[in-house]
Design a protein around this motif. Structure first.
Motif, PDB file in Angstrom:
ATOM      1  N   GLY A   1      51.338  43.179-103.987  1.00  0.00           N
ATOM      2  CA  GLY A   1      51.303  45.046-104.184  1.00  0.00           C
ATOM      3  C   GLY A   1      50.118  45.516-104.465  1.00  0.00           C
ATOM      4  N   SER A   2      50.124  46.490-104.679  1.00  0.00           N
ATOM      5  CA  SER A   2      48.732  47.261-105.107  1.00  0.00           C
ATOM      6  C   SER A   2      48.907  47.856-106.451  1.00  0.00           C
ATOM      7  CB  SER A   2      48.324  48.238-104.224  1.00  0.00           C
ATOM      8  OG  SER A   2      49.315  49.251-104.071  1.00  0.00           O
ATOM      9  N   ALA A   3      47.807  48.337-107.121  1.00  0.00           N
ATOM     10  CA  ALA A   3      48.117  48.802-108.137  1.00  0.00           C
ATOM     11  C   ALA A   3      48.380  50.344-108.080  1.00  0.00           C
ATOM     12  CB  ALA A   3      46.734  48.884-109.135  1.00  0.00           C
ATOM     13  N   ALA A   4      48.494  50.978-109.217  1.00  0.00           N
ATOM     14  CA  ALA A   4      49.024  52.404-109.386  1.00  0.00           C
ATOM     15  C   ALA A   4      48.008  53.337-108.911  1.00  0.00           C
ATOM     16  CB  ALA A   4      49.684  52.856-110.724  1.00  0.00           C
TER      17      ALA A   4
ATOM     18  N   GLU B   1      38.559  45.471-119.625  1.00  0.00           N
ATOM     19  CA  GLU B   1      38.657  44.452-118.412  1.00  0.00           C
ATOM     20  C   GLU B   1      39.471  45.101-117.547  1.00  0.00           C
ATOM     21  OE1 GLU B   1      40.863  41.134-119.942  1.00  0.00           O
ATOM     22  OE2 GLU B   1      40.927  40.349-118.133  1.00  0.00           O
ATOM     23  N   GLN B   2      40.508  45.957-117.978  1.00  0.00           N
ATOM     24  CA  GLN B   2      41.420  46.726-117.072  1.00  0.00           C
ATOM     25  C   GLN B   2      40.608  47.864-116.488  1.00  0.00           C
ATOM     26  OE1 GLN B   2      45.267  47.605-118.711  1.00  0.00           O
ATOM     27  NE2 GLN B   2      45.716  45.359-119.227  1.00  0.00           N
TER      28      GLN B   2
ATOM     29  N   GLU C   1      38.657  47.242-107.836  1.00  0.00           N
ATOM     30  CA  GLU C   1      39.662  47.515-106.765  1.00  0.00           C
ATOM     31  C   GLU C   1      39.261  48.563-105.833  1.00  0.00           C
ATOM     32  OE1 GLU C   1      44.003  49.039-107.176  1.00  0.00           O
ATOM     33  OE2 GLU C   1      43.482  47.345-108.391  1.00  0.00           O
ATOM     34  N   ARG C   2      38.516  49.787-106.446  1.00  0.00           N
ATOM     35  CA  ARG C   2      38.073  50.880-105.973  1.00  0.00           C
ATOM     36  C   ARG C   2      37.135  50.565-104.855  1.00  0.00           C
ATOM     37  NH1 ARG C   2      34.196  54.949-106.535  1.00  0.00           N
ATOM     38  NH2 ARG C   2      34.772  56.738-105.391  1.00  0.00           N
TER      39      ARG C   2
ATOM     40  N   ALA D   1      38.138  48.594-101.778  1.00  0.00           N
ATOM     41  CA  ALA D   1      39.141  49.256-100.965  1.00  0.00           C
ATOM     42  C   ALA D   1      38.156  50.312-100.364  1.00  0.00           C
ATOM     43  CB  ALA D   1      40.217  49.815-101.723  1.00  0.00           C
ATOM     44  N   GLY D   2      37.078  50.576-100.703  1.00  0.00           N
ATOM     45  CA  GLY D   2      36.268  51.653-100.076  1.00  0.00           C
ATOM     46  C   GLY D   2      36.506  52.950-100.785  1.00  0.00           C
ATOM     47  N   PRO D   3      35.470  53.826-100.422  1.00  0.00           N
ATOM     48  CA  PRO D   3      35.337  55.081-101.137  1.00  0.00           C
ATOM     49  C   PRO D   3      36.593  55.945-100.781  1.00  0.00           C
ATOM     50  CG  PRO D   3      33.670  54.923 -99.528  1.00  0.00           C
ATOM     51  CD  PRO D   3      34.520  53.665 -99.580  1.00  0.00           C
ATOM     52  N   ALA D   4      37.276  55.706 -99.670  1.00  0.00           N
ATOM     53  CA  ALA D   4      38.425  56.656 -99.405  1.00  0.00           C
ATOM     54  C   ALA D   4      39.652  56.141-100.203  1.00  0.00           C
ATOM     55  CB  ALA D   4      38.773  56.329 -97.954  1.00  0.00           C
TER      56      ALA D   4
END
Lengths: 140, 269, 125
Positions: B266-269, C108-109, C116-117, C120-123
């Protein structure tokens, strides 16, 4: 203390003339709140309210003073703060206490937000003479 | 009374210990009452039979301590007060041989014992009050556990009636647990909650918003039909808060949304 | 009394730690300095650590929102990390929602959100 709130001896006065004074006001309130046994959450609420009100005094009232004192009623301890300025006053109190309203540069949460953070809130204002806001936070 | 000190004290202790029937050791009682007896004699000698007067400060302090101990040990108020009233009974035999003067003295003393007896009952009640409020606080702590359900997911199963004070305690405990465990998800399960009022619903709502400000998501599970009706009837906006029928559904939802929990699904919120 | 807070670089991200009770000028300085650093280093993310902040009033709250908006225009995501429970409860009561600001429980989070961003790319989001 037999006559709480009337005893001038415990009162501490903080001048509010610059933004450094807002920091000092916060620190003074924190010290009093800890001394009166307020819980961590209540301390945080009171210090935040003091910060909002001190900044109001500075930016809308053109500066003023904060007087702070520990109070006691029915065995509960608390802190009472009064912010006084001799600024332009507030023409429409209801409007000023509404969320989102602001005559200056704030977001308008100052007065109404501070009111939600304390147990007692009193606003006295006379146009062209000044404003005094008094708040009390009691320990639970 | 001074002259026949031992005799009277013994008679007194006899009456008291027969009432308290071995629940207090004889030696303990002996010491307690002798001390009290001495203090009363001293106060009488120095003047007055005014139980509230300054001469009786020592007597009141002793009675206070005895009453507190009795309250803690689970004695009844009557069993506590007997300690004082028995003194009167101990003096009764003296009346038979006494003069009118003695009778007057006895009556004055009787009033004194009555006052002191009242005092013990008050002290006893005050201690019980303290015990009860301490227990209520403990119960509040016990009744709001925060448990770890999975890595990064904590749960708060709420059981029983929620009042404003308890909800606030839960709110603070939950938020602190998020920080302490680094959990980005919390499930508030209210299956065991029969009803909520506006204030409680507002507190729950604020908890969820506060958690979100801190970077964590809350899921509310187990909302009973009546509570759902209340929430809607009261016009409380639950907004975009995730609600699930059961704790299991909520856990499944949280697992799907936490990337690390199930090996990156899954993916994060 | 006003000062400039140190801005650290971690990979492609910037990190600022709010350590003490800040006066208003320091808060304003931070807003300027961060915008400048984002552009100069081509940063993709900004983390503001408020673990040590004992209060966040509407002034600081507004600053956090403004920094997030400015950074977004400069193609960087802002994450506020380490908000204390008492601070969060107070903000809710105050009525401040920190619109447009992403938050995480700890550093950390916060870094994980940024990582993750960027993967996943700027979009994304």
């Amino acid at each position: 203390m037999t006559s709480p709130g009337l005893d001038p001896e415990g009162t501490r006065i903080q001048l509010i003339a610059t933004s450094d004074d807002v920091v000092r006001a916060r620190q003074l309130v924190r010290t009093l709140a800890v001394g009166c046994g307020l819980s961590l959450v209540d301390q945080t609420k009171l210090v935040t309210a003091a910060s909002e009100l001190a900044r109001n005094t500075l930016s809308y009232g053109g500066g003023g003073t904060m007087s702070a004192l520990p109070v006691e009623r029915n065995g509960r301890r608390g802190v009472r703060l009064s912010f006084t300025d001799e600024g332009p006053g507030i023409p429409d109190i209801d409007l000023a206490l509404r969320d989102g309203w602001s005559s200056g540069s704030g977001m308008g949460l100052g007065l109404s937000g501070a009111r939600r953070l304390v147990d007692e809130f009193e606003l006295r204002t006379v146009v062209d003479e000044g404003t005094t806001v008094t708040v009390v936070k009691w320990s639970r | 009374m001074t002259s026949r000190r031992e005799e009277l004290a013994q008679g007194w202790i006899e009456v008291v210990s027969s009432t308290l029937a071995r629940r207090v050791s004889r030696t303990e009682l002996d010491q307690e009452l002798h001390e009290l007896y001495g203090a009363i004699l001293e106060a009488l000698r120095r003047g007055g039979v005014d139980a509230a007067g300054e001469h009786y400060a020592e007597v009141r302090a002793l009675l206070n301590e005895i009453s507190r101990n009795r309250a803690r040990q689970g004695f009844s108020p009557a069993e506590t007060a007997i300690g004082v009233f028995a003194l009167k009974r101990g003096l009764e035999p003296l009346l038979d041989e006494g003069s009118a003067e003695d009778v007057a003295a006895y009556l004055a003393l009787a009033r004194l014992t009555d006052d002191l007896g009242m005092f013990t009952v008050d002290a006893y009640a005050a201690t019980r009050e303290q015990i009860i409020s301490a227990q209520a606080e403990e119960l509040l702590e016990l009744s709001t556990p925060v448990v770890k359900l999975w890595d990064g997911i904590i749960g708060v199963p709420l059981v029983g009636t929620l009042d404003s004070a308890r909800t606030q305690v839960v709110m603070e405990k939950l938020l602190q647990a998020l920080v302490d465990t680094g959990s980005a998800h919390a499930i508030i399960d209210i299956t065991g909650v029969p009803a909520v009022d506006t204030e409680v619903a507002q507190h729950l709502l604020k908890t969820v918003v506060a958690a979100r400000l801190m970077g964590a998501e809350c899921i509310v599970s187990g909302i009973r039909p009546q509570i759902a009706q209340t929430i809607v009837a009261l016009g409380i906006e639950f907004g975009d808060i995730v609600t699930k029928a059961t704790l299991a559904d909520a856990l499944r939802h949280a697992l799907r949304r936490s990337p690390g929990a199930l090996g990156g699904a899954g993916s994060a919120a | 009394m006003s000062e400039r807070l140190p801005i650290l670089r971690i990979g492609g991200n910037l990190l600022v730690s709010i350590q003490a009770d800040l006066d208003d000028q320091t808060v304003m300085n931070l807003q300027e300095d961060l915008a400048e650093h984002v552009v100069r280093h081509g940063a993709r993310g900004v983390i503001i650590d408020i673990t040590a902040a004992e209060i966040v009033d509407s002034f600081v709250g507004r600053m956090l929102s403004t920094i997030a908006s400015i950074s977004r225009l400069l193609d960087a995501e802002t994450v506020v990390v380490g908000m204390r429970p008492a601070v969060a409860i107070t903000l809710v009561e105050l009525g401040l929602s920190l619109g447009g600001v992403r938050t995480a429980l700890n550093l950390e989070q916060g870094l994980a959100i940024l990582a993750e961003r960027s993967s996943a790319g700027p979009a994304a989001r």
